[in-house]
Design a protein around this motif. Structure first.
Motif, PDB file in Angstrom:
ATOM      1  N   PRO A  18       0.806  -1.220   0.000  1.00 23.56           N
ATOM      2  CA  PRO A  18       0.000   0.000   0.000  1.00 23.56           C
ATOM      3  C   PRO A  18       0.843   1.276   0.000  1.00 23.56           C
ATOM      4  CG  PRO A  18      -0.139  -1.095   2.130  1.00 23.56           C
ATOM      5  CD  PRO A  18       0.576  -2.015   1.206  1.00 23.56           C
ATOM      6  N   SER A  19       2.053   1.213   0.568  1.00 26.67           N
ATOM      7  CA  SER A  19       2.887   2.417   0.626  1.00 26.67           C
ATOM      8  C   SER A  19       3.216   2.912  -0.780  1.00 26.67           C
ATOM      9  CB  SER A  19       4.187   2.124   1.375  1.00 26.67           C
ATOM     10  OG  SER A  19       3.891   1.764   2.689  1.00 26.67           O
ATOM     11  N   LEU A  20       3.538   1.968  -1.663  1.00 34.31           N
ATOM     12  CA  LEU A  20       3.890   2.345  -3.033  1.00 34.31           C
ATOM     13  C   LEU A  20       2.672   2.941  -3.745  1.00 34.31           C
ATOM     14  CD1 LEU A  20       6.228   2.306  -5.028  1.00 34.31           C
ATOM     15  CD2 LEU A  20       5.494   0.061  -5.782  1.00 34.31           C
ATOM     16  N   LEU A  21       1.506   2.346  -3.497  1.00 38.62           N
ATOM     17  CA  LEU A  21       0.280   2.864  -4.110  1.00 38.62           C
ATOM     18  C   LEU A  21       0.001   4.287  -3.631  1.00 38.62           C
ATOM     19  CD1 LEU A  21      -1.961  -0.328  -3.739  1.00 38.62           C
ATOM     20  CD2 LEU A  21      -1.093   0.630  -5.878  1.00 38.62           C
ATOM     21  N   VAL A  22       0.185   4.525  -2.346  1.00 38.36           N
ATOM     22  CA  VAL A  22      -0.072   5.861  -1.788  1.00 38.36           C
ATOM     23  C   VAL A  22       0.930   6.865  -2.358  1.00 38.36           C
ATOM     24  CG1 VAL A  22      -0.026   7.226   0.343  1.00 38.36           C
ATOM     25  CG2 VAL A  22      -1.150   5.002   0.328  1.00 38.36           C
ATOM     26  N   LEU A  23       2.209   6.465  -2.431  1.00 36.78           N
ATOM     27  CA  LEU A  23       3.225   7.372  -2.990  1.00 36.78           C
ATOM     28  C   LEU A  23       2.887   7.705  -4.444  1.00 36.78           C
ATOM     29  CD1 LEU A  23       6.696   6.050  -1.731  1.00 36.78           C
ATOM     30  CD2 LEU A  23       5.596   8.219  -1.166  1.00 36.78           C
ATOM     31  N   ALA A  24       2.488   6.668  -5.195  1.00 34.86           N
ATOM     32  CA  ALA A  24       2.151   6.893  -6.613  1.00 34.86           C
ATOM     33  C   ALA A  24       0.963   7.827  -6.736  1.00 34.86           C
ATOM     34  CB  ALA A  24       1.851   5.555  -7.293  1.00 34.86           C
ATOM     35  N   SER A  25       0.009   7.689  -5.815  1.00 38.80           N
ATOM     36  CA  SER A  25      -1.165   8.574  -5.844  1.00 38.80           C
ATOM     37  C   SER A  25      -0.760  10.022  -5.526  1.00 38.80           C
ATOM     38  CB  SER A  25      -2.203   8.073  -4.836  1.00 38.80           C
ATOM     39  OG  SER A  25      -3.257   8.979  -4.749  1.00 38.80           O
ATOM     40  N   ARG A  58      11.813   2.827  -7.100  1.00 39.63           N
ATOM     41  CA  ARG A  58      11.042   1.575  -7.014  1.00 39.63           C
ATOM     42  C   ARG A  58      10.257   1.312  -8.296  1.00 39.63           C
ATOM     43  NH1 ARG A  58       8.130   0.972  -1.363  1.00 39.63           N
ATOM     44  NH2 ARG A  58       7.650  -1.027  -2.327  1.00 39.63           N
ATOM     45  N   LEU A  59       9.720   2.376  -8.899  1.00 39.01           N
ATOM     46  CA  LEU A  59       8.956   2.187 -10.138  1.00 39.01           C
ATOM     47  C   LEU A  59       9.887   1.781 -11.284  1.00 39.01           C
ATOM     48  CD1 LEU A  59       6.288   5.051 -10.014  1.00 39.01           C
ATOM     49  CD2 LEU A  59       5.990   2.628  -9.575  1.00 39.01           C
ATOM     50  N   THR A  60      11.109   2.310 -11.262  1.00 39.17           N
ATOM     51  CA  THR A  60      12.084   1.930 -12.298  1.00 39.17           C
ATOM     52  C   THR A  60      12.397   0.438 -12.181  1.00 39.17           C
ATOM     53  OG1 THR A  60      13.023   4.140 -12.171  1.00 39.17           O
ATOM     54  CG2 THR A  60      14.373   2.464 -13.243  1.00 39.17           C
ATOM     55  N   THR A  61      12.598  -0.016 -10.947  1.00 37.60           N
ATOM     56  CA  THR A  61      12.875  -1.444 -10.724  1.00 37.60           C
ATOM     57  C   THR A  61      11.702  -2.291 -11.196  1.00 37.60           C
ATOM     58  OG1 THR A  61      14.153  -0.828  -8.783  1.00 37.60           O
ATOM     59  CG2 THR A  61      13.542  -3.142  -8.968  1.00 37.60           C
ATOM     60  N   LEU A  62      10.503  -1.845 -10.784  1.00 35.07           N
ATOM     61  CA  LEU A  62       9.294  -2.595 -11.175  1.00 35.07           C
ATOM     62  C   LEU A  62       9.162  -2.645 -12.694  1.00 35.07           C
ATOM     63  CD1 LEU A  62       6.428  -1.521  -8.756  1.00 35.07           C
ATOM     64  CD2 LEU A  62       7.217  -3.830  -9.224  1.00 35.07           C
ATOM     65  N   SER A  63       9.450  -1.511 -13.326  1.00 31.57           N
ATOM     66  CA  SER A  63       9.318  -1.420 -14.775  1.00 31.57           C
ATOM     67  C   SER A  63      10.301  -2.384 -15.452  1.00 31.57           C
ATOM     68  CB  SER A  63       9.586   0.028 -15.193  1.00 31.57           C
ATOM     69  OG  SER A  63       9.615   0.128 -16.565  1.00 31.57           O
ATOM     70  N   ARG A  64      11.554  -2.437 -14.887  1.00 31.38           N
ATOM     71  CA  ARG A  64      12.564  -3.339 -15.454  1.00 31.38           C
ATOM     72  C   ARG A  64      12.107  -4.791 -15.324  1.00 31.38           C
ATOM     73  NH1 ARG A  64      16.986  -0.976 -13.052  1.00 31.38           N
ATOM     74  NH2 ARG A  64      17.058  -2.565 -11.445  1.00 31.38           N
ATOM     75  N   VAL A  65      11.567  -5.105 -14.142  1.00 35.13           N
ATOM     76  CA  VAL A  65      11.080  -6.477 -13.902  1.00 35.13           C
ATOM     77  C   VAL A  65       9.936  -6.802 -14.860  1.00 35.13           C
ATOM     78  CG1 VAL A  65       9.906  -7.981 -12.231  1.00 35.13           C
ATOM     79  CG2 VAL A  65      11.787  -6.525 -11.481  1.00 35.13           C
ATOM     80  N   ALA A  66       9.028  -5.832 -15.035  1.00 36.44           N
ATOM     81  CA  ALA A  66       7.871  -6.046 -15.916  1.00 36.44           C
ATOM     82  C   ALA A  66       8.331  -6.243 -17.355  1.00 36.44           C
ATOM     83  CB  ALA A  66       6.918  -4.858 -15.809  1.00 36.44           C
ATOM     84  N   ASP A  67       9.265  -5.386 -17.809  1.00 35.25           N
ATOM     85  CA  ASP A  67       9.751  -5.489 -19.193  1.00 35.25           C
ATOM     86  C   ASP A  67      10.430  -6.841 -19.428  1.00 35.25           C
ATOM     87  OD1 ASP A  67       8.812  -3.007 -19.719  1.00 35.25           O
ATOM     88  OD2 ASP A  67      10.750  -1.977 -19.526  1.00 35.25           O
ATOM     89  N   THR A  68      11.293  -7.225 -18.482  1.00 29.54           N
ATOM     90  CA  THR A  68      12.020  -8.497 -18.627  1.00 29.54           C
ATOM     91  C   THR A  68      11.043  -9.666 -18.630  1.00 29.54           C
ATOM     92  OG1 THR A  68      13.821  -7.489 -17.387  1.00 29.54           O
ATOM     93  CG2 THR A  68      13.914  -9.876 -17.658  1.00 29.54           C
ATOM     94  N   GLY A  69      10.099  -9.630 -17.680  1.00 33.76           N
ATOM     95  CA  GLY A  69       9.126 -10.716 -17.573  1.00 33.76           C
ATOM     96  C   GLY A  69       8.295 -10.844 -18.838  1.00 33.76           C
ATOM     97  N   LEU A  70       7.828  -9.711 -19.362  1.00 32.64           N
ATOM     98  CA  LEU A  70       6.998  -9.733 -20.575  1.00 32.64           C
ATOM     99  C   LEU A  70       7.806 -10.237 -21.777  1.00 32.64           C
ATOM    100  CD1 LEU A  70       4.966  -6.424 -20.113  1.00 32.64           C
ATOM    101  CD2 LEU A  70       4.045  -8.736 -20.190  1.00 32.64           C
TER     102      LEU A  70
END
Lengths: 101, 299
Positions: free
Chosen positions: A6-13, A79-91
């Protein structure tokens, strides 16, 4: 992004501008399809405030808006950059596996 | 205002005082803007538990004196709840069969002695730490306001209610309930346990009202904080005694452990196991609150 962070969601909001409790809940639901419970939301707000990643601004009646701090913006970006890298690699791997099948 | 909003507002009471001062009003506003789902209400329960377990900077809004009082109260409330486990233990082991087994199996005798030692030590700790605070509260009753006077009367009313219900139960079922029908047992046991719970609740809540409203000397609060640690040791003794008794009974005398008062009545072992779980939880919570009280009393 899900209920487990939830912390990441709140920060993103809050990256989209300062918001009070209900506005964060509505924004997170629209952004991620996750409805944060009041206990979860305020637990996250308290943690983020303690870590200096967000700060409270002057209350509007009984509602107190929060805004992201400079440190919060840096943490969110990292954190979003890391998530994005993970998402790109996974996809990419899924596509490769699909092409190979 | 929806029912869930009202329930959510009531659940906020379970958060620590400092949290409620910092976030309580905004959380109330959120609950009014957006009535919580059942899942949302559950997050208030887990959130309150987390806030108690991991205090944050919001705690600074509670003065050291208030922290001592609240922590002392929490320790005492844990003792009251543990007493319910002790009462269950006493009810389960008061019959002659258990006394005979306890005399032939030393471990059971030791376990029973541990529980009794814990009860005596705990009562002494409450007398040393609590009586000066009670005396101060009684002296302030005239000027302390209606809430303090009601709080001082509440446990007496609870005790009278419990005594009255006990008398009625004994009048309706003199002697033992052995052989009585399951229906009669429920009809008699439920009001008796309910009256006992009311008495326990009144004993647990009254000190909170008094401690938060009556000015107490620092020396009395310090003494009570030290007595709180003794109370914690007493609770550990009771818990150890209950756990030993439960384990020894199942291992040494399985027939007595499996004994129950009827087809829907829990076995002795199950009642003792529930008592052990309750006592262990109370002792763990008391360990946190007693150490917090002592730390705050020297702050």
């Amino acid at each position: 992004l899900d209920r487990s962070d939830p912390s990441l969601l709140v920060l993103a909001s809050l990256a989209g501008g300062e918001k009070h409790g209900y506005a964060i809940v509505a924004d997170v639901e629209e952004m991620a399809g996750v409805r944060l419970g009041p206990g979860t939301l305020y637990g996250a707000l308290a943690r983020l405030e303690e870590q200096g990643l967000i700060e409270a601004v002057a209350p509007e009646g009984r509602r107190r808006p929060y805004r992201i701090t400079g440190a919060g913006t840096e943490v969110l970006a990292r954190r979003l950059t890391t998530l994005s890298r993970v998402a790109d690699t996974g996809l990419a791997r899924l596509r490769a596996a699909g092409a190979g099948a | 205002m929806s029912a869930r909003t009202r329930v959510g507002g009531e659940l906020l009471r379970f958060y620590p005082l400092g949290w409620r001062r910092r976030y309580g009003e905004e959380m109330r506003a959120l609950l009014e803007d957006d009535a919580p789902s059942v899942r949302g209400l559950a997050t208030l329960v887990t959130g309150a538990l987390r806030a108690h377990a991991r205090p944050g900077p919001w705690r600074a809004s509670v003065a050291a004196g208030e922290r001592v009082r609240l922590s002392l109260w929490a320790t005492f409330a844990c003792w009251i709840v543990l007493s319910i486990a002790g009462a269950s233990f006493q009810k389960e082991t008061e019959e002659g069969a258990f006394a005979a087994v306890a005399s032939s199996h030393g471990v059971l005798g030791v376990a029973r002695a541990l529980v009794i030692a814990g009860a005596v030590l705990g009562s002494a700790a409450i007398a040393v730490g609590g009586l000066p605070l009670l005396w101060r509260a009684l002296r302030s009753a005239r000027t302390g306001g209606t809430a303090v006077r009601l709080a001082l009367v509440l446990p007496v009313v609870g005790l009278l209610l419990f005594a009255a219900v006990t008398r009625v139960v004994l009048a309706l079922a003199p002697g033992t309930l052995e052989g009585a029908s399951l229906g009669l047992r429920f009809v008699l046991a439920v009001p008796w346990w309910a009256a006992g719970a009311c008495f326990a609740l009144s004993c647990a809540l009254a000190p909170r009202i008094v401690l938060l409203r009556v000015e107490m000397p620092q020396s009395s609060l310090r003494r009570a904080s030290r007595a709180g640690l003794v109370l914690l040791v007493a609770m550990a003794l009771v818990t150890a005694g209950l756990a030993t008794c439960c384990a020894a009974l199942v291992r040494l005398v399985p027939s007595l452990a499996a004994q129950s008062g009827g087809p829907l009545w829990p076995s002795t072992a199950l009642v003792l196991a529930a008592g052990v779980a309750l006592a262990a939880a109370c002792t763990a919570l008391a360990a946190v609150s007693a150490t917090r009280a002592l730390a705050a009393s020297h702050a």
